[in-house]
Design a protein around this motif. Structure first.
Motif, mmCIF file in Angstrom:
data_model
loop_
_atom_site.group_PDB
_atom_site.id
_atom_site.type_symbol
_atom_site.label_atom_id
_atom_site.label_comp_id
_atom_site.label_asym_id
_atom_site.label_seq_id
_atom_site.Cartn_x
_atom_site.Cartn_y
_atom_site.Cartn_z
ATOM 1 N N ARG A 168 0.857 -1.191 0.000
ATOM 2 C CA ARG A 168 0.000 0.000 0.000
ATOM 3 C C ARG A 168 0.889 1.236 0.000
ATOM 4 O O ARG A 168 1.734 1.417 0.881
ATOM 5 C CB ARG A 168 -0.905 0.021 1.249
ATOM 6 C CG ARG A 168 -1.890 -1.127 1.335
ATOM 7 C CD ARG A 168 -3.107 -0.919 0.463
ATOM 8 N NE ARG A 168 -3.916 0.228 0.861
ATOM 9 C CZ ARG A 168 -4.808 0.203 1.835
ATOM 10 N NH1 ARG A 168 -4.999 -0.899 2.545
ATOM 11 N NH2 ARG A 168 -5.515 1.281 2.115
ATOM 12 N N ASP B 196 -5.395 7.871 0.513
ATOM 13 C CA ASP B 196 -6.680 7.201 0.742
ATOM 14 C C ASP B 196 -7.758 8.230 1.055
ATOM 15 O O ASP B 196 -7.715 8.915 2.075
ATOM 16 C CB ASP B 196 -6.513 6.212 1.901
ATOM 17 C CG ASP B 196 -7.699 5.266 2.005
ATOM 18 O OD1 ASP B 196 -8.724 5.517 1.353
ATOM 19 O OD2 ASP B 196 -7.592 4.272 2.744
ATOM 20 N N THR C 295 -5.697 10.594 3.601
ATOM 21 C CA THR C 295 -4.700 10.024 4.500
ATOM 22 C C THR C 295 -3.728 9.210 3.667
ATOM 23 O O THR C 295 -4.132 8.339 2.902
ATOM 24 C CB THR C 295 -5.357 9.121 5.564
ATOM 25 O OG1 THR C 295 -6.220 9.918 6.376
ATOM 26 C CG2 THR C 295 -4.300 8.455 6.434
ATOM 27 N N ARG D 121 -1.245 6.330 3.180
ATOM 28 C CA ARG D 121 -0.977 5.036 3.819
ATOM 29 C C ARG D 121 0.193 4.341 3.136
ATOM 30 O O ARG D 121 0.199 4.135 1.925
ATOM 31 C CB ARG D 121 -2.200 4.127 3.771
ATOM 32 C CG ARG D 121 -1.900 2.680 4.199
ATOM 33 C CD ARG D 121 -3.114 1.947 4.678
ATOM 34 N NE ARG D 121 -3.544 2.451 5.983
ATOM 35 C CZ ARG D 121 -4.449 1.828 6.757
ATOM 36 N NH1 ARG D 121 -5.008 0.707 6.356
ATOM 37 N NH2 ARG D 121 -4.787 2.342 7.922
ATOM 38 N N SER E 191 2.179 0.798 3.704
ATOM 39 C CA SER E 191 2.022 -0.454 4.439
ATOM 40 C C SER E 191 2.742 -1.579 3.715
ATOM 41 O O SER E 191 2.752 -1.636 2.485
ATOM 42 C CB SER E 191 0.527 -0.793 4.573
ATOM 43 O OG SER E 191 0.338 -1.957 5.346
ATOM 44 N N THR F 283 2.713 -0.393 9.200
ATOM 45 C CA THR F 283 1.735 0.488 8.563
ATOM 46 C C THR F 283 1.894 1.886 9.142
ATOM 47 O O THR F 283 1.948 2.051 10.359
ATOM 48 C CB THR F 283 0.292 0.004 8.789
ATOM 49 O OG1 THR F 283 0.118 -1.282 8.183
ATOM 50 C CG2 THR F 283 -0.708 0.980 8.160
ATOM 51 N N ASP G 73 0.165 5.795 8.740
ATOM 52 C CA ASP G 73 -0.856 6.677 8.192
ATOM 53 C C ASP G 73 -0.472 8.121 8.492
ATOM 54 O O ASP G 73 -0.156 8.458 9.638
ATOM 55 C CB ASP G 73 -2.230 6.381 8.795
ATOM 56 C CG ASP G 73 -2.798 5.052 8.319
ATOM 57 O OD1 ASP G 73 -2.450 4.628 7.198
ATOM 58 O OD2 ASP G 73 -3.580 4.438 9.060
ATOM 59 N N GLU G 74 -0.496 8.956 7.473
ATOM 60 C CA GLU G 74 -0.118 10.363 7.628
ATOM 61 C C GLU G 74 -1.155 11.220 6.906
ATOM 62 O O GLU G 74 -1.335 11.107 5.701
ATOM 63 C CB GLU G 74 1.268 10.606 7.030
ATOM 64 C CG GLU G 74 1.775 12.008 7.193
ATOM 65 C CD GLU G 74 2.180 12.341 8.617
ATOM 66 O OE1 GLU G 74 2.081 13.529 8.985
ATOM 67 O OE2 GLU G 74 2.604 11.424 9.337
ATOM 68 N N ARG G 75 -1.841 12.067 7.641
ATOM 69 C CA ARG G 75 -2.899 12.895 7.051
ATOM 70 C C ARG G 75 -2.283 14.067 6.294
ATOM 71 O O ARG G 75 -1.423 14.782 6.817
ATOM 72 C CB ARG G 75 -3.842 13.416 8.140
ATOM 73 C CG ARG G 75 -5.076 14.159 7.611
ATOM 74 C CD ARG G 75 -6.000 13.204 6.884
ATOM 75 N NE ARG G 75 -7.169 13.866 6.341
ATOM 76 C CZ ARG G 75 -8.333 13.977 6.990
ATOM 77 N NH1 ARG G 75 -8.438 13.454 8.216
ATOM 78 N NH2 ARG G 75 -9.350 14.582 6.447
ATOM 79 N N ALA H 44 5.389 10.255 5.686
ATOM 80 C CA ALA H 44 5.046 8.854 5.933
ATOM 81 C C ALA H 44 6.243 7.941 5.692
ATOM 82 O O ALA H 44 6.509 7.018 6.472
ATOM 83 C CB ALA H 44 3.876 8.432 5.048
ATOM 84 N N TYR I 249 8.120 5.515 8.334
ATOM 85 C CA TYR I 249 8.186 4.090 8.000
ATOM 86 C C TYR I 249 9.622 3.579 8.064
ATOM 87 O O TYR I 249 9.895 2.523 8.648
ATOM 88 C CB TYR I 249 7.602 3.872 6.606
ATOM 89 C CG TYR I 249 7.256 2.437 6.280
ATOM 90 C CD1 TYR I 249 5.970 1.959 6.475
ATOM 91 C CD2 TYR I 249 8.210 1.562 5.773
ATOM 92 C CE1 TYR I 249 5.633 0.642 6.168
ATOM 93 C CE2 TYR I 249 7.895 0.251 5.467
ATOM 94 C CZ TYR I 249 6.601 -0.203 5.672
ATOM 95 O OH TYR I 249 6.289 -1.508 5.377
#
Length: 209
Positions: free
Chosen positions: A133, A137, A149, A151, A153, A173, A175-177, A193, A197
Motif C-alpha cells: 500500500r 486514501d 490520509t 498510507r 504499508s 503500517t 498513516d499520515e494525514r 510517511a 516508516y
C-alpha cells in the motif's frame, strides 16, 4: 481541485521538491509536475565512519505491488483507484524508497549497518522489504474535497543468507494525514510517511539483529 486519471477497479525528510520536466516527447500540453520523497542526502553531511562492531545487514530488492511499482501517484476512492493527473514521482517509487531506507541507516546512530544489494554474498542477513500500500486514501472522507490520509504499508523479513530461512518478520503500517487535497500537500505527506516508516524499519532491525 485535484484531478485524477482512472486506473483499474480493484479491491484493494525533508522537503518535497517539485521538479519541472517532460515525461514524453509525444505528449502534448504542459509537462507533468514531478515530485520526490524520502531522506534527501545532505551535501554538507560528512560520510559516516564505518564502525566494525556494527552488525551488517544487506538490503535486498524492495518490491512494490504492481499498481504502485512505477512513478504514478495512486489514490483510493471507495473500490476504485485513480492516479493523480499531471503529477508523477521523479523516479519509480521503489527506487526512491530504496534510497530513503539506505539514507535512514547511513544518517542514524545505530547498531546496524545496512549494506546495498551489490554487497550480497558477504554472509550478512538479508533484509527483504515488500510494500503493498502506497497511496492517498480518500475512503471515509465526508466530502471529496477533504484531505486524504497517506498510507504506507508492507512487510519486512530478515533472512539468513546461508540457509535462506527467515530470522524475523513484521508488518508495518504508517498513516499520515495530508494538510489539503492538493499535489504539494499530498506529496509532502508521502514524504513524512516514508520518514516514519523507514525509522520503524531501522528500530526493528536493531531489536531483531
Amino acid at each position: 481541485m485535484m484531478c485524477f486519471t482512472r486506473g483499474a477497479r480493484i479491491a484493494i525528510m525533508t522537503a518535497v521538491l517539485p521538479l519541472a520536466g517532460c515525461v514524453s516527447v509525444l505528449k502534448s500540453g504542459p509537462p507533468d509536475n514531478l515530485y520526490r520523497f524520502g531522506i534527501v542526502e545532505d551535501p554538507a553531511h560528512e560520510a559516516p565512519i564505518i564502525e566494525r562492531d556494527k552488525k551488517p545487514v544487506t538490503l535486498g530488492r524492495v518490491r512494490f505491488a504492481p499498481e504502485i511499482d512505477g512513478d504514478r501517484i495512486l489514490t483510493a476512492h471507495g473500490d476504485t483507484v485513480l492516479y493523480i493527473k499531471d503529477a508523477r514521482w521523479v523516479a519509480p517509487a521503489p527506487d526512491l524508497f530504496t534510497q530513503a531506507v539506505m539514507r535512514r541507516f547511513e544518517q542514524a546512530t545505530s547498531s546496524v549497518r545496512l549494506l546495498p544489494a551489490a554487497a550480497r554474498g558477504n554472509g550478512a542477513p538479508l533484509l527483504h522489504l515488500t510494500i503493498d500500500r502506497f497511496e492517498a486514501d480518500y475512503r471515509g472522507n465526508a466530502q471529496k474535497s477533504d484531505a486524504p490520509t497517506i498510507r504506507v504499508s508492507g512487510s519486512a523479513t530478515l533472512v539468513d543468507s546461508a540457509s535462506l530461512q527467515p530470522i524475523a518478520s513484521r508488518r508495518f503500517t504508517v498513516d499520515e494525514r495530508a494538510s489539503a487535497s492538493s499535489q504539494s500537500a499530498i506529496t509532502s505527506a508521502f514524504d513524512r510517511a516514508v520518514s516514519h516508516y523507514t525509522l520503524q524499519i531501522l528500530e526493528w532491525c536493531e531489536v531483531v539483529h
